[in-house]
Design a protein around this motif. Structure first.
Motif, PDB file in Angstrom:
ATOM      1  N   TRP A  19       0.838  -1.204   0.000  1.00 41.27           N
ATOM      2  CA  TRP A  19       0.000   0.000   0.000  1.00 41.27           C
ATOM      3  C   TRP A  19       0.869   1.248   0.000  1.00 41.27           C
ATOM      4  N   SER A  20       0.374   2.267  -0.663  1.00 41.78           N
ATOM      5  CA  SER A  20       1.050   3.557  -0.654  1.00 41.78           C
ATOM      6  C   SER A  20       0.673   4.331   0.606  1.00 41.78           C
ATOM      7  N   ILE A  21       1.295   5.479   0.788  1.00 36.80           N
ATOM      8  CA  ILE A  21       0.992   6.321   1.953  1.00 36.80           C
ATOM      9  C   ILE A  21      -0.473   6.755   1.928  1.00 36.80           C
ATOM     10  N   GLU A  22      -0.975   7.121   0.761  1.00 36.84           N
ATOM     11  CA  GLU A  22      -2.359   7.575   0.654  1.00 36.84           C
ATOM     12  C   GLU A  22      -3.346   6.437   0.883  1.00 36.84           C
ATOM     13  N   ALA A  25      -3.645   6.093   4.541  1.00 33.90           N
ATOM     14  CA  ALA A  25      -4.473   7.175   5.090  1.00 33.90           C
ATOM     15  C   ALA A  25      -5.953   6.922   4.810  1.00 33.90           C
ATOM     16  N   SER A  26      -6.266   6.428   3.619  1.00 32.24           N
ATOM     17  CA  SER A  26      -7.661   6.126   3.285  1.00 32.24           C
ATOM     18  C   SER A  26      -8.206   5.017   4.172  1.00 32.24           C
ATOM     19  N   TRP A  27      -7.354   4.028   4.453  1.00 26.15           N
ATOM     20  CA  TRP A  27      -7.780   2.936   5.334  1.00 26.15           C
ATOM     21  C   TRP A  27      -8.069   3.458   6.742  1.00 26.15           C
ATOM     22  N   LEU A  28      -7.221   4.364   7.237  1.00 27.39           N
ATOM     23  CA  LEU A  28      -7.462   4.962   8.552  1.00 27.39           C
ATOM     24  C   LEU A  28      -8.779   5.732   8.559  1.00 27.39           C
ATOM     25  N   ALA A  29      -9.055   6.431   7.455  1.00 27.47           N
ATOM     26  CA  ALA A  29     -10.321   7.166   7.364  1.00 27.47           C
ATOM     27  C   ALA A  29     -11.501   6.211   7.392  1.00 27.47           C
ATOM     28  N   SER A  30     -11.332   5.025   6.746  1.00 23.67           N
ATOM     29  CA  SER A  30     -12.430   4.055   6.738  1.00 23.67           C
ATOM     30  C   SER A  30     -12.689   3.480   8.119  1.00 23.67           C
ATOM     31  N   LEU A  31     -11.693   3.598   9.011  1.00 28.98           N
ATOM     32  CA  LEU A  31     -11.884   3.140  10.391  1.00 28.98           C
ATOM     33  C   LEU A  31     -12.544   4.205  11.252  1.00 28.98           C
ATOM     34  N   GLY A  32     -12.784   5.383  10.682  1.00 25.27           N
ATOM     35  CA  GLY A  32     -13.417   6.460  11.430  1.00 25.27           C
ATOM     36  C   GLY A  32     -12.457   7.254  12.284  1.00 25.27           C
ATOM     37  N   LEU A  33     -11.154   7.135  12.028  1.00 24.84           N
ATOM     38  CA  LEU A  33     -10.169   7.883  12.805  1.00 24.84           C
ATOM     39  C   LEU A  33     -10.117   9.323  12.311  1.00 24.84           C
ATOM     40  N   ARG A  43       2.527  12.570   7.422  1.00 27.08           N
ATOM     41  CA  ARG A  43       3.720  13.350   7.757  1.00 27.08           C
ATOM     42  C   ARG A  43       4.920  12.443   8.020  1.00 27.08           C
ATOM     43  N   ASN A  44       4.666  11.280   8.580  1.00 33.53           N
ATOM     44  CA  ASN A  44       5.745  10.327   8.865  1.00 33.53           C
ATOM     45  C   ASN A  44       5.948   9.308   7.741  1.00 33.53           C
ATOM     46  N   ALA A  45       5.248   9.528   6.605  1.00 32.91           N
ATOM     47  CA  ALA A  45       5.435   8.694   5.403  1.00 32.91           C
ATOM     48  C   ALA A  45       5.244   7.214   5.698  1.00 32.91           C
ATOM     49  N   VAL A  46       4.172   6.879   6.402  1.00 32.87           N
ATOM     50  CA  VAL A  46       3.892   5.484   6.747  1.00 32.87           C
ATOM     51  C   VAL A  46       3.159   4.831   5.576  1.00 32.87           C
ATOM     52  N   ASP A  47       3.809   3.843   4.947  1.00 31.11           N
ATOM     53  CA  ASP A  47       3.151   3.093   3.883  1.00 31.11           C
ATOM     54  C   ASP A  47       2.737   1.724   4.416  1.00 31.11           C
TER      55      ASP A  47
END
Length: 489
Positions: A19-22, A25-33, A43-47
């Protein structure tokens, strides 16, 4: 809260570790975070690869998640089959972005499989997620190409083509060898035709009848015609063999190209596999690290044993050559001693010193000096070889090359004073030189035995080391093949 179906890993979706960084981020959004959590990950470039390796401490201290948010992320990862990484293998995303110290890459595991958690806990990557699809595709292509080329059996075809080429060359030589005698015979018949035809025929009427000449002419013409046909057939055979030879050479070159292509493809496949298993996930594999490290140790031992074989083999060779030269020198000195004894017994000693006088002594001196000079040269070369072996082999039993220098000095004195001194003095010098050389023969022989003994030890070590290297390479290859087969299953 479950993420939407679009974010679940399904057949055909990109693996989590790719997975890419985006996408993270999309997965985190799908968790409601909240957006600040998503922004912290950006910001920390977590892929995807970083996400798998994050510990709970990383989520809280490095990425600013609350304990509840961290538990939520961990729960969702566990549902996907991602177990928490061991503490020793859990690099934080922030630390990897700010620290220069290298950290072990996280282990990659399969998503949604019962064995995933166990594989992650063992620190071994899941083959179905640890390879890039493009790498697997290239691996399959190279494997198929190798199998195709091996099926052609190019090495055997090269052997067959070589035999065929040699057979054609022999046939061509035989055909070419038939031409000169046929051409010579035809030339003779042409001379006969000239002899029995035209104006020359009238010159022979004194000796034979016209009818006889006509018969001879007809025979010569018939023989010439037959020879011309044979020459034409031989020339046609030569031409045919030359064409066949050209085709055979082209065929051999084509199969040699196939052999080269197979070797190049096999090397490319090996390099590709090495590259695939150099990915971060596989560098963290405990089993691969164990096999690779042990293989390096064994290869070092094999290289050391091979060097020992080369060193002691060369030393034993030098000492053997030195011993042979010294034996030749002893033989020459023995011949000189015998000639001196004959000189004394025949009464043709040196004028004023020996029992006789005359030219015979001078002739003997000439031959003696020639033999002694050869012995001197042999001793010089033997000494150099012994000294080279001494410098090459540590611990070699001592060889006192000063003994050789003394032997050479005795021979030099014999040459210098041989024409002036008595035969008795010459005998004494020869005997002294022989004792010196024989002492050296014994020393060099003992040193050679020692070198050969050590050579045998290193040859045994080398054989064992090579076998161990082959076995360990086989283990590593089996491990990698099993992983590749699992990835392709």
């Amino acid at each position: 809260m479950h993420r939407p179906a679009a974010m679940r890993p399904a057949k055909g979706d990109a693996p989590l570790n790719s997975w890419s960084i985006e996408q993270v981020a999309s997965w985190l959004a799908s968790l409601g975070l909240p957006a600040e959590v998503q922004e912290s990950f950006r910001r920390n470039a977590v892929d995807g690869g970083d996400l798998i390796g994050l510990s709970d401490e990383d989520l809280v201290s490095e990425l600013g998640c609350t304990a509840l948010q961290a538990r939520k992320i961990r729960h969702q990862l566990t549902q996907l089959g991602v177990a928490p990484p061991p503490a020793s293998r859990a690099p934080s995303a922030a630390a990897s972005a700010t620290s220069d110290a290298p950290s072990a890459p996280p282990a990659t595991v399969a998503l949604g499989t019962p064995a995933a958690a166990a594989a992650a806990a063992a620190g071994e990557p899941d083959p179905r997620l640890a390879f890039q699809p493009a790498d697997l595709q290239r691996y399959q292509q190279l494997k198929a190409k190798v199998a195709e080329l091996q099926g052609l059996q190019p090495a055997a075809k090269v052997s067959q083509a070589t035999s065929h080429l040699e057979s054609v060359q022999r046939a061509l030589v035989r055909a070419q060898q038939q031409l000169p005698p046929l051409q010579e015979a035809l030339e003779v018949e042409h001379k006969h035709i000239q002899k029995y035809s035209g104006e020359k025929m009238s010159l022979t009427k004194v000796f034979t009848t016209k009818k006889h000449q006509e018969t001879k002419l007809a025979e010569a013409q018939a023989q010439a015609e037959s020879l011309s046909k044979q020459i034409a057939a031989a020339e046609a055979a030569v031409a045919a063999h030359q064409v066949e030879l050209k085709e055979a050479r082209l065929q051999l070159a084509a199969w040699q190209d196939k052999v080269s292509e197979l070797s190049a493809t096999q090397r490319e496949l090996e390099q590709h596999v090495v590259g695939m298993f150099s990915a971060p996930a596989w560098r963290a594999s405990a089993r691969q690290c164990e096999l690779s490290d042990r293989l390096k140790v064994l290869e070092g031992q094999a290289a050391e044993a091979a060097r020992g074989v080369g060193t002691y083999g060369r030393g034993a060779q030098l000492l053997g050559e030195s011993n042979q030269l010294l034996a030749e020198a002893v033989q020459g000195l023995q011949q000189t001693q015998m000639m001196t004894m004959m000189d004394m017994g025949m009464g043709i000693g040196r004028p004023g010193f020996g029992p006789g006088f005359g030219g015979g002594g001078l002739m003997f001196d000439f031959f003696e000096i020639q033999i002694i000079q050869r012995s001197n040269d042999a001793i010089s070369v033997a000494a150099n070889k012994a000294m080279e072996a001494t410098s090459l082999l540590p611990g070699l039993p001592q060889i006192d090359t000063r003994v050789l220098e003394a032997a050479k000095m005795g021979i030099f004195q014999n040459i210098l004073f041989g024409g002036l001194g008595s035969d008795m003095i010459e005998m004494m010098m020869i005997q002294r030189s022989m004792r010196d050389v024989q002492t050296m023969v014994q020393q060099v022989g003992e040193a050679r035995t020692w070198a050969q003994s050590n050579l045998a030890v290193y040859q045994h070590k080398n054989s064992e080391a090579q076998a161990a290297v082959a076995a360990k390479r086989g283990e590593l290859e089996s491990f990698r093949n099993a992983a590749l087969q699992a990835a392709l299953a």
